[in-house]
Write a protein that holds these residues in place. Sequence first.
Motif, PDB file in Angstrom:
ATOM      1  N   GLN A  44       0.768  -1.180  -0.255  1.00 31.82           N
ATOM      2  CA  GLN A  44      -0.059   0.049   0.018  1.00 31.82           C
ATOM      3  C   GLN A  44       0.930   1.051  -0.049  1.00 31.82           C
ATOM      4  O   GLN A  44       0.201   2.365  -0.337  1.00 31.82           O
ATOM      5  N   VAL A  45       2.006   1.364   0.344  1.00 30.29           N
ATOM      6  CA  VAL A  45       2.973   2.346   0.559  1.00 30.29           C
ATOM      7  C   VAL A  45       3.965   2.721  -0.645  1.00 30.29           C
ATOM      8  O   VAL A  45       4.576   1.667  -0.910  1.00 30.29           O
ATOM      9  N   SER A  46       4.028   3.624  -1.124  1.00 30.36           N
ATOM     10  CA  SER A  46       5.105   4.287  -2.074  1.00 30.36           C
ATOM     11  C   SER A  46       6.151   4.561  -1.619  1.00 30.36           C
ATOM     12  O   SER A  46       6.324   5.363  -0.350  1.00 30.36           O
ATOM     13  N   PRO A  47       7.488   4.283  -2.101  1.00 33.22           N
ATOM     14  CA  PRO A  47       8.741   5.198  -1.610  1.00 33.22           C
ATOM     15  C   PRO A  47       8.764   6.682  -2.076  1.00 33.22           C
ATOM     16  O   PRO A  47       7.878   6.973  -2.869  1.00 33.22           O
ATOM     17  N   VAL A  48       9.352   7.404  -1.352  1.00 34.83           N
ATOM     18  CA  VAL A  48       9.182   8.781  -1.599  1.00 34.83           C
ATOM     19  C   VAL A  48       9.577   9.074  -3.074  1.00 34.83           C
ATOM     20  O   VAL A  48       8.953  10.079  -3.818  1.00 34.83           O
ATOM     21  N   ILE A  49      10.603   8.442  -3.737  1.00 40.86           N
ATOM     22  CA  ILE A  49      11.063   8.639  -5.016  1.00 40.86           C
ATOM     23  C   ILE A  49      10.007   8.846  -5.974  1.00 40.86           C
ATOM     24  O   ILE A  49       9.988   9.539  -6.906  1.00 40.86           O
ATOM     25  N   SER A  50       8.872   7.915  -5.818  1.00 42.81           N
ATOM     26  CA  SER A  50       7.859   7.924  -6.666  1.00 42.81           C
ATOM     27  C   SER A  50       6.630   7.279  -6.200  1.00 42.81           C
ATOM     28  O   SER A  50       6.688   6.105  -5.476  1.00 42.81           O
ATOM     29  N   ASP A  51       5.590   7.529  -6.784  1.00 47.95           N
ATOM     30  CA  ASP A  51       4.098   6.919  -6.084  1.00 47.95           C
ATOM     31  C   ASP A  51       3.703   6.067  -7.372  1.00 47.95           C
ATOM     32  O   ASP A  51       2.716   5.470  -7.537  1.00 47.95           O
ATOM     33  N   GLN A  52       4.680   5.601  -8.422  1.00 50.61           N
ATOM     34  CA  GLN A  52       4.286   4.786  -9.549  1.00 50.61           C
ATOM     35  C   GLN A  52       4.548   3.305  -9.202  1.00 50.61           C
ATOM     36  O   GLN A  52       4.292   2.539  -9.741  1.00 50.61           O
ATOM     37  N   THR A  53       5.001   3.142  -7.904  1.00 47.45           N
ATOM     38  CA  THR A  53       5.350   1.769  -7.551  1.00 47.45           C
ATOM     39  C   THR A  53       4.944   1.798  -6.116  1.00 47.45           C
ATOM     40  O   THR A  53       4.722   2.955  -5.334  1.00 47.45           O
ATOM     41  N   THR A  54       5.185   0.461  -5.312  1.00 44.89           N
ATOM     42  CA  THR A  54       4.829   0.468  -4.115  1.00 44.89           C
ATOM     43  C   THR A  54       6.309  -0.369  -3.554  1.00 44.89           C
ATOM     44  O   THR A  54       7.028  -0.835  -3.980  1.00 44.89           O
ATOM     45  N   MET A  55       6.396  -0.134  -2.098  1.00 42.49           N
ATOM     46  CA  MET A  55       7.289  -0.863  -1.736  1.00 42.49           C
ATOM     47  C   MET A  55       7.610  -2.148  -1.797  1.00 42.49           C
ATOM     48  O   MET A  55       8.529  -2.794  -1.993  1.00 42.49           O
ATOM     49  N   TRP A  56       6.361  -2.994  -2.039  1.00 46.51           N
ATOM     50  CA  TRP A  56       6.509  -4.324  -2.435  1.00 46.51           C
ATOM     51  C   TRP A  56       6.783  -4.788  -3.566  1.00 46.51           C
ATOM     52  O   TRP A  56       7.816  -5.469  -3.770  1.00 46.51           O
ATOM     53  N   ARG A  57       6.354  -3.985  -4.741  1.00 45.75           N
ATOM     54  CA  ARG A  57       6.842  -4.143  -5.756  1.00 45.75           C
ATOM     55  C   ARG A  57       8.446  -4.046  -6.066  1.00 45.75           C
ATOM     56  O   ARG A  57       9.097  -4.451  -6.859  1.00 45.75           O
ATOM     57  N   ALA A  58       9.030  -2.718  -5.221  1.00 44.06           N
ATOM     58  CA  ALA A  58      10.064  -2.463  -5.326  1.00 44.06           C
ATOM     59  C   ALA A  58      11.025  -3.421  -4.862  1.00 44.06           C
ATOM     60  O   ALA A  58      11.887  -4.011  -5.256  1.00 44.06           O
ATOM     61  N   TRP A  59      10.490  -4.138  -3.674  1.00 44.69           N
ATOM     62  CA  TRP A  59      11.164  -5.266  -2.971  1.00 44.69           C
ATOM     63  C   TRP A  59      11.501  -6.445  -3.981  1.00 44.69           C
ATOM     64  O   TRP A  59      12.480  -7.123  -3.938  1.00 44.69           O
ATOM     65  N   ILE A  60      10.244  -6.996  -4.771  1.00 43.09           N
ATOM     66  CA  ILE A  60      10.517  -7.782  -5.676  1.00 43.09           C
ATOM     67  C   ILE A  60      11.374  -7.438  -6.728  1.00 43.09           C
ATOM     68  O   ILE A  60      12.316  -8.413  -7.067  1.00 43.09           O
ATOM     69  N   GLY A  61      11.437  -6.178  -6.988  1.00 41.97           N
ATOM     70  CA  GLY A  61      12.160  -5.658  -8.360  1.00 41.97           C
ATOM     71  C   GLY A  61      13.480  -5.996  -7.745  1.00 41.97           C
ATOM     72  O   GLY A  61      14.653  -6.483  -8.621  1.00 41.97           O
ATOM     73  N   PHE A  62      13.825  -5.294  -6.711  1.00 37.10           N
ATOM     74  CA  PHE A  62      15.087  -5.288  -6.174  1.00 37.10           C
ATOM     75  C   PHE A  62      16.048  -6.719  -6.042  1.00 37.10           C
ATOM     76  O   PHE A  62      16.982  -6.912  -6.361  1.00 37.10           O
ATOM     77  N   ASN A  63      15.121  -7.454  -5.433  1.00 35.17           N
ATOM     78  CA  ASN A  63      15.457  -9.122  -5.267  1.00 35.17           C
ATOM     79  C   ASN A  63      15.946  -9.647  -6.606  1.00 35.17           C
ATOM     80  O   ASN A  63      16.876 -10.293  -6.707  1.00 35.17           O
ATOM     81  N   ALA A  64      14.932  -9.645  -7.567  1.00 37.95           N
ATOM     82  CA  ALA A  64      15.183  -9.905  -8.935  1.00 37.95           C
ATOM     83  C   ALA A  64      16.430  -9.444  -9.799  1.00 37.95           C
ATOM     84  O   ALA A  64      17.001 -10.146 -10.144  1.00 37.95           O
ATOM     85  N   SER A  65      16.400  -8.140  -9.568  1.00 34.99           N
ATOM     86  CA  SER A  65      17.749  -7.595 -10.439  1.00 34.99           C
ATOM     87  C   SER A  65      18.915  -7.947  -9.775  1.00 34.99           C
ATOM     88  O   SER A  65      19.992  -8.112 -10.206  1.00 34.99           O
TER      89      SER A  65
END
Length: 138
Positions: A44-65
């Motif tokens: 439900q929460v976006s990082p400060v840098i952008s509201d186009q993602t969520t912390m969960w989606r970023a978590w998955i993306g960071f782990n994958a990359s």
Amino acid sequence: MIARLLMTLSAAIIFTLGTLHLVFTFRGNKLLPRDHELIDRMAQVSPVISDQTTMWRAWIGFNASHSMGALLFGMVFGYLAIRHEAILFQSPFLLVVGLAMLGGFLVLGKRYWFSVPFTGICIALACYLLSMLLGALR
């Protein structure tokens, strides 16, 4: 021959860690928080840098990359050790880049991760350094 084998082993260890990490990112519960409410909140929460993602989606993306970086290291250095040994061992640039990558993994592993990947990275780095030493003695 031993230098090539050690370099290939180093690459294979990192490749294996990257593969496992990628699988655990998308399958099973190994990289999920133990607190299931945290997952809901991160979704439900976006990082400060952008509201186009969520912390969960970023978590998955960071782990994958992160996994992809380990896979790339393993593939490139494994391939060079097996198929283009002379290019690898005669290139200070490539050797320093690989060393820097493993050194970075080592620091991150010690500071932020747990014993299994840290131990694997230590073994991979030891193989890499020994491989560099033996390659330089040829």
